[in-house]
Design a protein around this motif. Sequence first.
Motif, PDB file in Angstrom:
ATOM      1  N   GLN A 260      71.060  59.912   5.280  1.00 33.83           N
ATOM      2  CA  GLN A 260      72.358  59.614   6.340  1.00 33.83           C
ATOM      3  C   GLN A 260      72.880  59.939   6.407  1.00 33.83           C
ATOM      4  OE1 GLN A 260      72.788  62.641   8.448  1.00 33.83           O
ATOM      5  NE2 GLN A 260      70.647  63.394   8.808  1.00 33.83           N
ATOM      6  N   LEU A 261      73.133  57.813   5.434  1.00 38.01           N
ATOM      7  CA  LEU A 261      73.979  57.520   5.210  1.00 38.01           C
ATOM      8  C   LEU A 261      75.122  58.242   4.086  1.00 38.01           C
ATOM      9  CD1 LEU A 261      75.652  54.760   5.061  1.00 38.01           C
ATOM     10  CD2 LEU A 261      73.676  53.461   3.932  1.00 38.01           C
ATOM     11  N   LEU A 262      74.263  58.327   2.848  1.00 35.22           N
ATOM     12  CA  LEU A 262      74.447  58.687   1.446  1.00 35.22           C
ATOM     13  C   LEU A 262      75.075  60.342   2.062  1.00 35.22           C
ATOM     14  CD1 LEU A 262      71.532  58.812  -0.663  1.00 35.22           C
ATOM     15  CD2 LEU A 262      73.768  57.647  -1.365  1.00 35.22           C
ATOM     16  N   PHE A 263      75.209  61.131   2.828  1.00 33.07           N
ATOM     17  CA  PHE A 263      75.295  62.017   3.349  1.00 33.07           C
ATOM     18  C   PHE A 263      77.281  62.293   4.143  1.00 33.07           C
ATOM     19  CE2 PHE A 263      76.556  65.592   7.165  1.00 33.07           C
ATOM     20  CZ  PHE A 263      77.074  66.201   5.982  1.00 33.07           C
ATOM     21  N   MET A 264      76.924  60.826   5.381  1.00 32.38           N
ATOM     22  CA  MET A 264      78.269  60.857   5.437  1.00 32.38           C
ATOM     23  C   MET A 264      79.403  59.738   4.717  1.00 32.38           C
ATOM     24  SD  MET A 264      78.773  60.443   8.823  1.00 32.38           S
ATOM     25  CE  MET A 264      80.198  60.255   9.445  1.00 32.38           C
ATOM     26  N   LEU A 265      79.120  59.297   3.267  1.00 33.02           N
ATOM     27  CA  LEU A 265      79.582  58.768   2.525  1.00 33.02           C
ATOM     28  C   LEU A 265      80.652  60.558   1.650  1.00 33.02           C
ATOM     29  CD1 LEU A 265      80.747  56.362   0.888  1.00 33.02           C
ATOM     30  CD2 LEU A 265      78.530  56.910  -0.701  1.00 33.02           C
ATOM     31  N   GLU A 266      79.054  61.069   1.471  1.00 35.95           N
ATOM     32  CA  GLU A 266      79.797  62.665   0.688  1.00 35.95           C
ATOM     33  C   GLU A 266      80.899  63.352   1.911  1.00 35.95           C
ATOM     34  OE1 GLU A 266      75.562  63.635  -1.213  1.00 35.95           O
ATOM     35  OE2 GLU A 266      76.784  65.394  -0.038  1.00 35.95           O
ATOM     36  N   TYR A 267      80.467  63.097   3.316  1.00 32.67           N
ATOM     37  CA  TYR A 267      81.389  63.285   4.190  1.00 32.67           C
ATOM     38  C   TYR A 267      82.983  63.054   4.249  1.00 32.67           C
ATOM     39  CZ  TYR A 267      83.351  65.062   8.485  1.00 32.67           C
ATOM     40  OH  TYR A 267      84.508  65.023   9.674  1.00 32.67           O
ATOM     41  N   ASN A 268      82.615  61.612   4.296  1.00 35.76           N
ATOM     42  CA  ASN A 268      84.204  60.415   4.451  1.00 35.76           C
ATOM     43  C   ASN A 268      85.196  61.207   3.620  1.00 35.76           C
ATOM     44  OD1 ASN A 268      83.332  59.871   7.077  1.00 35.76           O
ATOM     45  ND2 ASN A 268      82.178  58.193   6.801  1.00 35.76           N
ATOM     46  N   ILE A 269      84.173  61.018   2.003  1.00 39.13           N
ATOM     47  CA  ILE A 269      85.256  60.495   0.987  1.00 39.13           C
ATOM     48  C   ILE A 269      85.794  62.144   0.855  1.00 39.13           C
ATOM     49  CG2 ILE A 269      85.100  61.763  -1.535  1.00 39.13           C
ATOM     50  CD1 ILE A 269      83.454  59.639  -1.915  1.00 39.13           C
ATOM     51  N   ARG A 270      85.575  63.792   1.158  1.00 41.28           N
ATOM     52  CA  ARG A 270      86.090  64.980   1.829  1.00 41.28           C
ATOM     53  C   ARG A 270      87.610  64.964   2.777  1.00 41.28           C
ATOM     54  NH1 ARG A 270      81.363  67.508   0.093  1.00 41.28           N
ATOM     55  NH2 ARG A 270      80.790  67.053   1.894  1.00 41.28           N
ATOM     56  N   ALA A 271      86.781  63.571   4.365  1.00 41.42           N
ATOM     57  CA  ALA A 271      87.233  64.319   5.247  1.00 41.42           C
ATOM     58  C   ALA A 271      88.449  62.903   4.719  1.00 41.42           C
ATOM     59  CB  ALA A 271      86.716  63.602   6.538  1.00 41.42           C
ATOM     60  N   SER A 272      88.409  61.868   4.285  1.00 39.63           N
ATOM     61  CA  SER A 272      89.578  60.574   3.689  1.00 39.63           C
ATOM     62  C   SER A 272      90.209  61.839   2.754  1.00 39.63           C
ATOM     63  CB  SER A 272      89.061  59.580   3.489  1.00 39.63           C
ATOM     64  OG  SER A 272      88.493  59.843   2.168  1.00 39.63           O
ATOM     65  N   SER A 273      90.420  62.680   2.061  1.00 39.08           N
ATOM     66  CA  SER A 273      91.445  63.161   1.444  1.00 39.08           C
ATOM     67  C   SER A 273      92.619  63.465   2.421  1.00 39.08           C
ATOM     68  CB  SER A 273      90.689  64.602   0.611  1.00 39.08           C
ATOM     69  OG  SER A 273      90.155  65.142   1.394  1.00 39.08           O
ATOM     70  N   VAL A 274      92.603  64.134   3.688  1.00 37.59           N
ATOM     71  CA  VAL A 274      93.600  64.568   4.183  1.00 37.59           C
ATOM     72  C   VAL A 274      93.845  63.748   5.375  1.00 37.59           C
ATOM     73  CG1 VAL A 274      92.522  67.163   4.536  1.00 37.59           C
ATOM     74  CG2 VAL A 274      91.896  64.977   6.714  1.00 37.59           C
ATOM     75  N   LEU A 275      93.416  62.345   5.228  1.00 36.97           N
ATOM     76  CA  LEU A 275      93.761  61.214   6.660  1.00 36.97           C
ATOM     77  C   LEU A 275      95.322  60.672   5.690  1.00 36.97           C
ATOM     78  CD1 LEU A 275      90.414  58.865   6.574  1.00 36.97           C
ATOM     79  CD2 LEU A 275      91.880  60.852   7.944  1.00 36.97           C
TER      80      LEU A 275
ATOM     81  N   LEU B 249      62.658  50.897  11.267  1.00 37.12           N
ATOM     82  CA  LEU B 249      63.360  50.884  10.174  1.00 37.12           C
ATOM     83  C   LEU B 249      61.998  51.044   8.835  1.00 37.12           C
ATOM     84  CD1 LEU B 249      66.135  48.166  10.219  1.00 37.12           C
ATOM     85  CD2 LEU B 249      66.095  50.085  10.698  1.00 37.12           C
ATOM     86  N   PRO B 250      61.672  50.657   8.270  1.00 41.27           N
ATOM     87  CA  PRO B 250      60.602  50.686   7.189  1.00 41.27           C
ATOM     88  C   PRO B 250      60.366  52.203   7.582  1.00 41.27           C
ATOM     89  CG  PRO B 250      59.285  49.265   8.090  1.00 41.27           C
ATOM     90  CD  PRO B 250      60.214  49.377   9.402  1.00 41.27           C
ATOM     91  N   GLU B 251      60.156  52.322   8.698  1.00 40.48           N
ATOM     92  CA  GLU B 251      59.207  53.763   8.899  1.00 40.48           C
ATOM     93  C   GLU B 251      60.804  55.311   8.841  1.00 40.48           C
ATOM     94  OE1 GLU B 251      55.885  53.995   8.084  1.00 40.48           O
ATOM     95  OE2 GLU B 251      55.382  54.901   9.796  1.00 40.48           O
ATOM     96  N   GLY B 252      61.519  55.094   9.815  1.00 39.06           N
ATOM     97  CA  GLY B 252      62.708  55.415   9.533  1.00 39.06           C
ATOM     98  C   GLY B 252      63.924  55.426   7.795  1.00 39.06           C
ATOM     99  N   ALA B 253      63.612  54.560   7.269  1.00 34.45           N
ATOM    100  CA  ALA B 253      64.285  53.728   5.154  1.00 34.45           C
ATOM    101  C   ALA B 253      64.902  55.382   5.451  1.00 34.45           C
ATOM    102  CB  ALA B 253      63.848  52.910   4.573  1.00 34.45           C
ATOM    103  N   ASN B 254      64.132  55.934   4.446  1.00 29.00           N
ATOM    104  CA  ASN B 254      64.027  57.268   3.528  1.00 29.00           C
ATOM    105  C   ASN B 254      65.246  58.466   4.761  1.00 29.00           C
ATOM    106  OD1 ASN B 254      62.110  56.657   1.496  1.00 29.00           O
ATOM    107  ND2 ASN B 254      61.375  58.121   1.858  1.00 29.00           N
ATOM    108  N   ALA B 255      65.197  58.617   5.785  1.00 27.15           N
ATOM    109  CA  ALA B 255      66.358  58.855   6.150  1.00 27.15           C
ATOM    110  C   ALA B 255      67.279  58.396   6.636  1.00 27.15           C
ATOM    111  CB  ALA B 255      65.655  59.266   8.222  1.00 27.15           C
ATOM    112  N   LEU B 256      67.411  57.340   7.192  1.00 30.05           N
ATOM    113  CA  LEU B 256      68.493  56.369   6.892  1.00 30.05           C
ATOM    114  C   LEU B 256      69.672  56.218   5.763  1.00 30.05           C
ATOM    115  CD1 LEU B 256      68.295  54.245   9.611  1.00 30.05           C
ATOM    116  CD2 LEU B 256      68.081  53.006   7.597  1.00 30.05           C
ATOM    117  N   VAL B 257      69.078  56.627   4.822  1.00 25.01           N
ATOM    118  CA  VAL B 257      69.273  56.353   3.873  1.00 25.01           C
ATOM    119  C   VAL B 257      70.216  58.203   2.785  1.00 25.01           C
ATOM    120  CG1 VAL B 257      69.560  55.942   0.519  1.00 25.01           C
ATOM    121  CG2 VAL B 257      67.940  53.938   1.992  1.00 25.01           C
TER     122      VAL B 257
END
Lengths: 246, 253
Positions: B184-199, B174-182
């Motif tokens: 990717q999570l931010l990217f996913m949140l951005e993606y989900n905001i776009r995706a959820s606008s058509v749900l 977890l510590p070694e991957g923390a940067n990429a983890l966060v």
Amino acid sequence: MRNGKVALRTEGVWFAYREPDWILKDVSLACSLRNVMMIMGPSGSGKTTLLKVMAGILRPQRGKVEVLGIEIQRGVSRGLRPAIGYIPQQLGLVRSLTALENVLIGALSRISPGRGLLGLFPGHEVEQARAAMDLMGIGHKAREKVFRLSGGERQRVAIARTLLQHPRLVLADEFVSDLDLPRAAEILTLMRQVAEQEDITFVMNMHEVQLVQEFGDQVLMVSNGQVLHECSAQEVNLDRFTEVVQ
Amino acid sequence: MKRDFWVIGLVSLLQGVVLGQLGFFDVQRLGKGLLNLGRFAGEMVPPDMGVLPVAGKALLETVQMSFAGTVLGFLVSLPLSILGTRRLFPEPVPALARLIAAAVRTIPVLLWAIIFVILVGLGPLAGTLGIAVYTVGYLAKIYAELFEGTDPEVLEAVRGVGASRLHLVRFVVLPEGANALVAQLLFMLEYNIRASSVLGFVGAGGIGFVMQVYLQTLDYQRLATLLLLILAVVLVMDGISGWLRKRFLLASH
């Protein structure tokens, strides 16, 4: 050898990542308690593999490996594991953790899984970790992240982590090879002191003849996966090494 | 060099054939499409700001859905991705974990939303669950690949002190991957905001429902307001995640 009792012994060890490309061929050696054994050999001679086999990280296909009188060729028991310290060439530190956190990793085998997961180390372990860092001269770097430390400081963190393990045997793989000679000598002096104070047996891969002479007791020369020659550190010189290896 | 030429030539030829089959060389049709685009854009101007209260409320619901869904999905994807890491677990555990993630990922987020509308009824709950499940499939794969890249020497060294598997996760993976983890999570949140606008199109809550109504009633000026609002939210999200990356992630390397 300083003491008759053996800390580490291998008998007829053969190892291959893929048979029949043997990396180690019939390696037999013995290292006495509290000795500093230096393993010398050209690149690709099997030094790292030998160290990993002796640390119980790799399991040999044939032969016997004995640490403190216990056979480990089929795996290291949970009880024996902390007694064997292993410092890889790149030190194996977690770069994103602080120096103190890295040193505390050495105590993980002694604390409960729950406390470990929460990172709640008992006070006496933290004190011990700080003491080990002070001993290594890096007490003031405790809160610094490892990626911010210099090469020499990282080396000291790795040793402090290994010390916190309370090992009886430490296997170190060319771990001062990235340092210049004076710094490497400084680190090895510290290690030598620690070995004497804490009754630790050291086995390390080393290519610098000068350091081998100055800090080793016993020297093993390996080439092509075989032990070619064994002698005392005083007997080693570059000509002898070249002659044996060739 | 000659081989490169042949490869580029072959790919171009294939692309040409595919585009032809899809109607890309139908000039008359494309020309008509361009004219329609102009007319459509014209009818969107000026955007009708009178719908702001309704649109704002629907947009807030969309953001809530994406945020809650992303966090839920993240919480499930983390253990699943750890189980999918071959450096930590022996087979068949990683294969099974990766199979679950792949199966979840096969179904697009819109279809998950429909499934949850059937299961829990219309509304944002279905949308949130749809986003959460889709996030699990996506993040579990990305994170498993990320954890797989953990330096084996560090794992070896820490395992060597007698650390358990959970300790390895806590102190190395977890510590070694923390940067990429966060990141990717931010990217996913951005993606989900776009995706959820058509749900909302399928009744799973959020701004999509309002969007669908304006599309069906050819109310393009109101639709333009919705699109501008979504654009604003996406830009704000980009800004926040960019700031977070700069402030916390880049600072650590």
